[in-house]
Design a protein around this motif. Structure first.
Motif, PDB file in Angstrom:
ATOM      1  N   LEU A 182       0.398  -0.673  -0.110  1.00  0.00           N
ATOM      2  CA  LEU A 182       0.066   0.043   0.179  1.00  0.00           C
ATOM      3  C   LEU A 182       0.486   1.325  -0.244  1.00  0.00           C
ATOM      4  CD1 LEU A 182      -2.657  -1.035   3.235  1.00  0.00           C
ATOM      5  CD2 LEU A 182      -2.961  -0.582  -0.029  1.00  0.00           C
ATOM      6  N   GLY A 183       2.573   0.844   0.449  1.00  0.00           N
ATOM      7  CA  GLY A 183       3.640   2.739   0.245  1.00  0.00           C
ATOM      8  C   GLY A 183       2.725   3.282   1.289  1.00  0.00           C
ATOM      9  N   LYS A 184       2.377   2.220   2.421  1.00  0.00           N
ATOM     10  CA  LYS A 184       2.107   3.454   3.417  1.00  0.00           C
ATOM     11  C   LYS A 184       3.302   2.938   5.178  1.00  0.00           C
ATOM     12  CE  LYS A 184      -2.854   3.481   2.617  1.00  0.00           C
ATOM     13  NZ  LYS A 184      -2.667   5.425   2.833  1.00  0.00           N
ATOM     14  N   PRO A 185       3.327   3.723   6.394  1.00  0.00           N
ATOM     15  CA  PRO A 185       4.554   3.825   6.696  1.00  0.00           C
ATOM     16  C   PRO A 185       3.101   2.645   7.839  1.00  0.00           C
ATOM     17  CG  PRO A 185       3.854   5.774   6.378  1.00  0.00           C
ATOM     18  CD  PRO A 185       3.135   5.133   6.102  1.00  0.00           C
ATOM     19  N   LEU A 186       4.764   1.444   8.683  1.00  0.00           N
ATOM     20  CA  LEU A 186       4.179   0.809   9.366  1.00  0.00           C
ATOM     21  C   LEU A 186       4.743   1.408  10.577  1.00  0.00           C
ATOM     22  CD1 LEU A 186       3.295  -2.674   9.940  1.00  0.00           C
ATOM     23  CD2 LEU A 186       5.538  -2.947   9.749  1.00  0.00           C
ATOM     24  N   TYR A 187       3.256   1.221  11.235  1.00  0.00           N
ATOM     25  CA  TYR A 187       3.709   1.477  13.327  1.00  0.00           C
ATOM     26  C   TYR A 187       3.434   0.264  13.707  1.00  0.00           C
ATOM     27  CZ  TYR A 187       4.539   6.266  11.719  1.00  0.00           C
ATOM     28  OH  TYR A 187       4.647   7.601  11.563  1.00  0.00           O
ATOM     29  N   VAL A 188       3.844   0.184  14.717  1.00  0.00           N
ATOM     30  CA  VAL A 188       3.695  -1.414  15.012  1.00  0.00           C
ATOM     31  C   VAL A 188       3.604  -1.161  16.791  1.00  0.00           C
ATOM     32  CG1 VAL A 188       5.008  -3.533  16.649  1.00  0.00           C
ATOM     33  CG2 VAL A 188       5.388  -2.622  13.932  1.00  0.00           C
ATOM     34  N   VAL A 189       2.961  -1.532  17.896  1.00  0.00           N
ATOM     35  CA  VAL A 189       2.813  -0.844  18.644  1.00  0.00           C
ATOM     36  C   VAL A 189       3.469  -1.422  19.868  1.00  0.00           C
ATOM     37  CG1 VAL A 189       0.940  -1.120  21.223  1.00  0.00           C
ATOM     38  CG2 VAL A 189       0.124  -0.144  18.081  1.00  0.00           C
ATOM     39  N   ARG A 190       4.098  -0.719  20.417  1.00  0.00           N
ATOM     40  CA  ARG A 190       5.176  -1.289  21.975  1.00  0.00           C
ATOM     41  C   ARG A 190       4.716  -1.878  22.560  1.00  0.00           C
ATOM     42  NH1 ARG A 190      10.749   1.689  22.715  1.00  0.00           N
ATOM     43  NH2 ARG A 190      10.687   0.561  24.024  1.00  0.00           N
ATOM     44  N   LEU A 191       4.394  -3.382  23.240  1.00  0.00           N
ATOM     45  CA  LEU A 191       3.617  -3.617  23.745  1.00  0.00           C
ATOM     46  C   LEU A 191       3.898  -3.530  25.548  1.00  0.00           C
ATOM     47  CD1 LEU A 191       1.850  -7.019  23.467  1.00  0.00           C
ATOM     48  CD2 LEU A 191       0.570  -5.149  23.816  1.00  0.00           C
ATOM     49  N   ASP A 192       5.462  -3.322  25.422  1.00  0.00           N
ATOM     50  CA  ASP A 192       6.399  -3.069  26.545  1.00  0.00           C
ATOM     51  C   ASP A 192       6.315  -1.462  27.345  1.00  0.00           C
ATOM     52  OD1 ASP A 192       8.048  -1.879  24.352  1.00  0.00           O
ATOM     53  OD2 ASP A 192       9.649  -2.337  25.696  1.00  0.00           O
ATOM     54  N   SER A 193       5.697  -1.126  26.155  1.00  0.00           N
ATOM     55  CA  SER A 193       5.345   0.681  26.867  1.00  0.00           C
ATOM     56  C   SER A 193       4.119   0.588  26.908  1.00  0.00           C
ATOM     57  CB  SER A 193       5.487   1.811  25.491  1.00  0.00           C
ATOM     58  OG  SER A 193       7.243   1.341  25.161  1.00  0.00           O
ATOM     59  N   VAL A 194       3.445  -0.099  26.197  1.00  0.00           N
ATOM     60  CA  VAL A 194       2.391   0.386  27.219  1.00  0.00           C
ATOM     61  C   VAL A 194       0.996  -0.369  27.828  1.00  0.00           C
ATOM     62  CG1 VAL A 194      -0.740  -0.428  25.559  1.00  0.00           C
ATOM     63  CG2 VAL A 194       0.875   0.427  24.495  1.00  0.00           C
ATOM     64  N   ILE A 195       1.512  -1.335  28.419  1.00  0.00           N
ATOM     65  CA  ILE A 195       1.311  -2.325  29.354  1.00  0.00           C
ATOM     66  C   ILE A 195       1.866  -1.377  30.551  1.00  0.00           C
ATOM     67  CG2 ILE A 195       0.703  -4.452  30.619  1.00  0.00           C
ATOM     68  CD1 ILE A 195       0.237  -5.713  27.969  1.00  0.00           C
ATOM     69  N   SER A 196       1.459  -0.602  31.569  1.00  0.00           N
ATOM     70  CA  SER A 196       1.627  -0.156  32.138  1.00  0.00           C
ATOM     71  C   SER A 196       1.532  -1.048  33.386  1.00  0.00           C
ATOM     72  CB  SER A 196       0.906   1.542  31.920  1.00  0.00           C
ATOM     73  OG  SER A 196       1.690   1.688  33.833  1.00  0.00           O
TER      74      SER A 196
END
Length: 378
Positions: free
Chosen positions: A146-160
């Motif tokens: 699709l020619g789009k950037p790929l953003y990956v969620v960082r679970l180590d940061s999300v899960i507080s």
């Protein structure tokens, strides 16, 4: 010069505009396109150097005062998502997965037409399967197509560790998505989207699931979200309903395994004849397992300045299990190992003595001798 002609004048103009505007995401995307064109134009060294620069996380732009605005955890200040480069490894998919993949890409590229005709759907795909089956790779290829950037969620940061902050972090991620023309990849979704009737979970963690559902519902028709889980049975049913496109990533079939051995291991057609045999001995292994064994074998071959030891590779594959690849022996196989390998190849795998001899690297007479020495009882 051919590379830039392949890109087109509009791409060059967009690259300059992005650089002058310090638009890090667009610079990386266009640089990735140039690297692909260079690679296809046989300038592999230049493509490799350019991809290396892309992976340096925008140091030149940050040095000039630009820092990309990413959502962060309010306490640790760690980013909740990170941009990752498009993959360079090819996809090896079965027919069903290929069909869903192409359908998803076509719908995403023509979303405006579908919306105009009242046929839009969520551009959300859920990938399930064991580790090493290619879930992250598939998400990367969707972004690339699709020619789009790929953003990956960082679970180590999300899960507080602080109750209440995890739901806030999830909310920040979904508020961030509409501001970017990107693909959002939620890996290990079972960590934040478990069954809400799980008696072992705290009430706060159950509320996180509701936040994920609300976040998915808040996205418009153009938002692209890829979710992945190694434990599909743990996901809340309401999460499954938010993903119209579903793919179960299984261990590769025989043809896929043969194609993987050809790609990761062999360089010419004569060597690749052994790929069917290696496909047979690697039944049950994941693509990541095959890549690990092949990579180790090639490194040993280069450093020892010797031909690939196909027998050692077959030995390693036979003694590997899903997610636990064994590396090929550093030295050539011992007589005992050759006897065992010959018995496995000609026994349960039903290979001819000629095929077994080719794999082990000995004569047919030697294989016959191995089988006689092995006996029938052991």
């Amino acid at each position: 010069m051919g590379c830039f002609m392949a890109m087109g004048a509009s791409d060059v103009i967009e690259l300059v505009e992005a650089a002058l505007a310090a638009d890090y995401t667009r610079v990386r995307r266009l640089a990735g396109k140039i690297a692909t064109a260079l690679s296809e134009g046989e300038d592999k060294d230049a493509a490799k150097k350019l991809r290396s620069l892309i992976r340096r996380s925008g140091v030149p732009l940050q040095a000039s005062g630009f820092v990309e605005s990413l959502p962060v955890d309010s306490k640790s200040r760690m980013p909740l998502v990170e941009e990752q480069p498009w993959p360079t490894s090819p996809l090896f998919l079965d027919e069903n997965t290929i069909s869903v993949f192409h359908c998803f890409i076509e719908d995403a590229k023509n979303v405006d037409i579908l919306v105009e005709n009242g046929l839009s759907t969520r551009l959300s795909m859920l990938l399930s399967g064991a580790p090493g089956t290619g879930k992250s790779l598939l998400a990367g290829h969707i972004a690339k197509q699709l020619g789009k950037p790929l953003y990956v969620v960082r679970l180590d940061s999300v899960i507080s560790s602080l109750l209440g902050d995890t739901a806030k972090n999830v909310r920040r991620v979904f508020e961030f998505v509409p501001s970017r023309e990107a693909v959002l990849f939620l890996d290990e979704m079972d960590a934040v989207a478990k069954l809400r009737d799980d008696s072992q979970e705290l009430g706060e963690l159950k509320r996180v699931v509701n936040t994920v559902i609300q976040g998915l519902d808040s996205l418009d028709d153009h938002a692209i979200v890829i979710g992945a889980t190694n434990h599909s049975q743990l996901l809340d049913p309401a999460i499954w309903r938010r993903f119209p496109y579903k793919v179960e990533m299984n261990v590769p079939n025989a043809q896929m395994r043969a194609d993987m051995w050809c790609h990761f291991l062999f360089k010419d057609e004569d060597e690749a004849k052994a790929s069917d045999v290696l496909a047979a001995v690697s039944k049950g292994l994941t693509g990541a397992d095959i890549e690990a064994i092949a990579g180790a074998a090639r490194r040993r071959s280069v450093l020892a300045q010797r031909e690939l030891d196909v027998g050692g590779i077959a030995w390693a594959a036979l003694h590997s299990s899903e997610g636990r690849p064994q590396l090929p022996p550093v030295e050539t196989l011992t007589s005992g190992q050759k006897i065992e390998l010959a018995r496995r190849l000609c026994g349960s795998l039903a290979l001819s003595q000629a095929d077994a001899a080719r794999v082990i690297g000995v004569t047919r007479q030697a294989v016959r001798k191995y089988l006689m020495e092995g006996g029938d009882g052991d």
